[in-house]
Write a protein that holds these residues in place. Structure first.
Motif, mmCIF file in Angstrom:
data_model
loop_
_atom_site.group_PDB
_atom_site.id
_atom_site.type_symbol
_atom_site.label_atom_id
_atom_site.label_comp_id
_atom_site.label_asym_id
_atom_site.label_seq_id
_atom_site.Cartn_x
_atom_site.Cartn_y
_atom_site.Cartn_z
ATOM 1 N N GLN A 1 85.534 8.757 38.028
ATOM 2 C CA GLN A 1 86.454 9.877 37.819
ATOM 3 C C GLN A 1 85.830 10.891 36.869
ATOM 4 O OE1 GLN A 1 89.135 10.752 39.297
ATOM 5 N NE2 GLN A 1 89.638 12.428 37.957
ATOM 6 N N GLU A 2 85.799 12.148 37.293
ATOM 7 C CA GLU A 2 85.166 13.189 36.484
ATOM 8 C C GLU A 2 86.102 13.720 35.398
ATOM 9 O OE1 GLU A 2 83.497 16.168 39.014
ATOM 10 O OE2 GLU A 2 82.415 14.674 40.190
ATOM 11 N N ASP A 3 87.371 13.981 35.746
ATOM 12 C CA ASP A 3 88.338 14.518 34.778
ATOM 13 C C ASP A 3 89.069 13.351 34.127
ATOM 14 O OD1 ASP A 3 90.160 15.888 33.299
ATOM 15 O OD2 ASP A 3 91.182 16.838 34.989
ATOM 16 N N ARG A 4 88.585 12.937 32.975
ATOM 17 C CA ARG A 4 89.153 11.777 32.288
ATOM 18 C C ARG A 4 90.251 12.166 31.297
ATOM 19 N NH1 ARG A 4 85.962 6.951 32.418
ATOM 20 N NH2 ARG A 4 84.389 7.169 34.017
ATOM 21 N N VAL B 1 95.825 11.943 34.162
ATOM 22 C CA VAL B 1 96.168 10.709 34.866
ATOM 23 C C VAL B 1 95.799 10.854 36.342
ATOM 24 C CG1 VAL B 1 98.061 9.202 35.587
ATOM 25 C CG2 VAL B 1 98.041 10.159 33.277
ATOM 26 N N PHE B 2 94.866 10.023 36.782
ATOM 27 C CA PHE B 2 94.489 9.944 38.182
ATOM 28 C C PHE B 2 94.354 8.477 38.571
ATOM 29 C CE2 PHE B 2 92.743 14.173 37.028
ATOM 30 C CZ PHE B 2 93.478 14.932 37.932
ATOM 31 N N PHE B 3 93.989 8.231 39.790
ATOM 32 C CA PHE B 3 93.883 6.873 40.323
ATOM 33 C C PHE B 3 92.953 6.021 39.463
ATOM 34 C CE2 PHE B 3 92.100 3.622 43.100
ATOM 35 C CZ PHE B 3 93.248 3.100 43.652
ATOM 36 N N TYR C 1 94.639 4.389 49.180
ATOM 37 C CA TYR C 1 93.671 4.282 48.095
ATOM 38 C C TYR C 1 93.650 2.855 47.571
ATOM 39 C CZ TYR C 1 93.674 9.365 48.002
ATOM 40 O OH TYR C 1 93.556 10.679 48.340
ATOM 41 N N ILE C 2 92.465 2.386 47.227
ATOM 42 C CA ILE C 2 92.303 1.026 46.708
ATOM 43 C C ILE C 2 91.045 0.995 45.842
ATOM 44 C CG2 ILE C 2 90.987 0.186 48.699
ATOM 45 C CD1 ILE C 2 92.669 -2.418 48.473
ATOM 46 N N LEU D 1 97.178 2.297 37.126
ATOM 47 C CA LEU D 1 97.541 2.858 38.426
ATOM 48 C C LEU D 1 96.503 2.418 39.451
ATOM 49 C CD1 LEU D 1 98.654 6.462 37.452
ATOM 50 C CD2 LEU D 1 99.945 4.339 37.437
ATOM 51 N N VAL D 2 96.927 1.559 40.377
ATOM 52 C CA VAL D 2 96.029 0.981 41.381
ATOM 53 C C VAL D 2 96.597 1.244 42.776
ATOM 54 C CG1 VAL D 2 95.155 -0.807 39.834
ATOM 55 C CG2 VAL D 2 97.174 -1.272 41.209
#
Length: 158
Positions: free
Chosen positions: A81-84, A87-89, A6-7, A107-108
């Motif tokens: 991102q839909e679910d804000r 914590v996601f990417f 992921y980037i 987070l990257v």
């Protein structure tokens, strides 16, 4: 690779810019210097030739690595991102430890991580522990100095 690389779009652009600079700028100039140095005769004591060949191998190795990383990259735009609420990417997360010391992390992708700037790689212990957490959740992180517990204080997405 067994897991996706992921980037962020910015991180991918940085990899691409480095690849283009090496391939289109530094490498051709270096080949020219090596060619000139080779024409000077004895190559065994020719510093320009020896250093140039060594540097060319380093550039080619870096180009190969960059090429493989870009090929395996899965560009994810954190703004989409839909679910804000979790914590996601790509999230910017503020956490606090037991002593109420706060840290802000982004987070990257692993290729764009920079701990000094607060950018943490997606597969780091911090990121793995924080994935899916919501504001107010407590998470334990295994660190070299021992295990610590952190509370998620705030989340923001670009």
């Amino acid at each position: 690779m067994d897991r996706p690389n992921y980037i962020t779009p910015t991180g991918y652009a940085a990899l691409r810019a480095e690849y283009d600079a090496l391939l289109g700028g530094e490498r051709p100039k270096l080949v020219e210097v090596i060619s000139w140095a080779a024409g000077n005769g004895d190559r065994s004591e020719n510093g320009d030739y020896i250093y140039g060949r060594k540097r060319l191998r380093e550039i080619d190795r870096r180009l190969g690595w960059l090429s493989r990383r870009m090929k395996a990259a899965k560009v994810v735009d954190p703004a989409q991102q839909e679910d804000r609420a979790r914590v996601f990417f790509g999230v910017t997360v503020t956490i606090a430890d037991e002593n109420d010391n706060q840290r802000t992390l982004v987070l990257v992708g692993d290729d764009e991580a920079d701990a000094a700037a607060g950018s943490v790689g997606w597969s780091s212990p911090f990121a793995r522990a924080l994935r899916g957490a919501a504001i107010g959740d407590l998470r334990r992180v295994a660190l070299p100095a021992g295990e610590r517990e952190y509370e998620v204080i705030a989340l923001t997405y670009p």
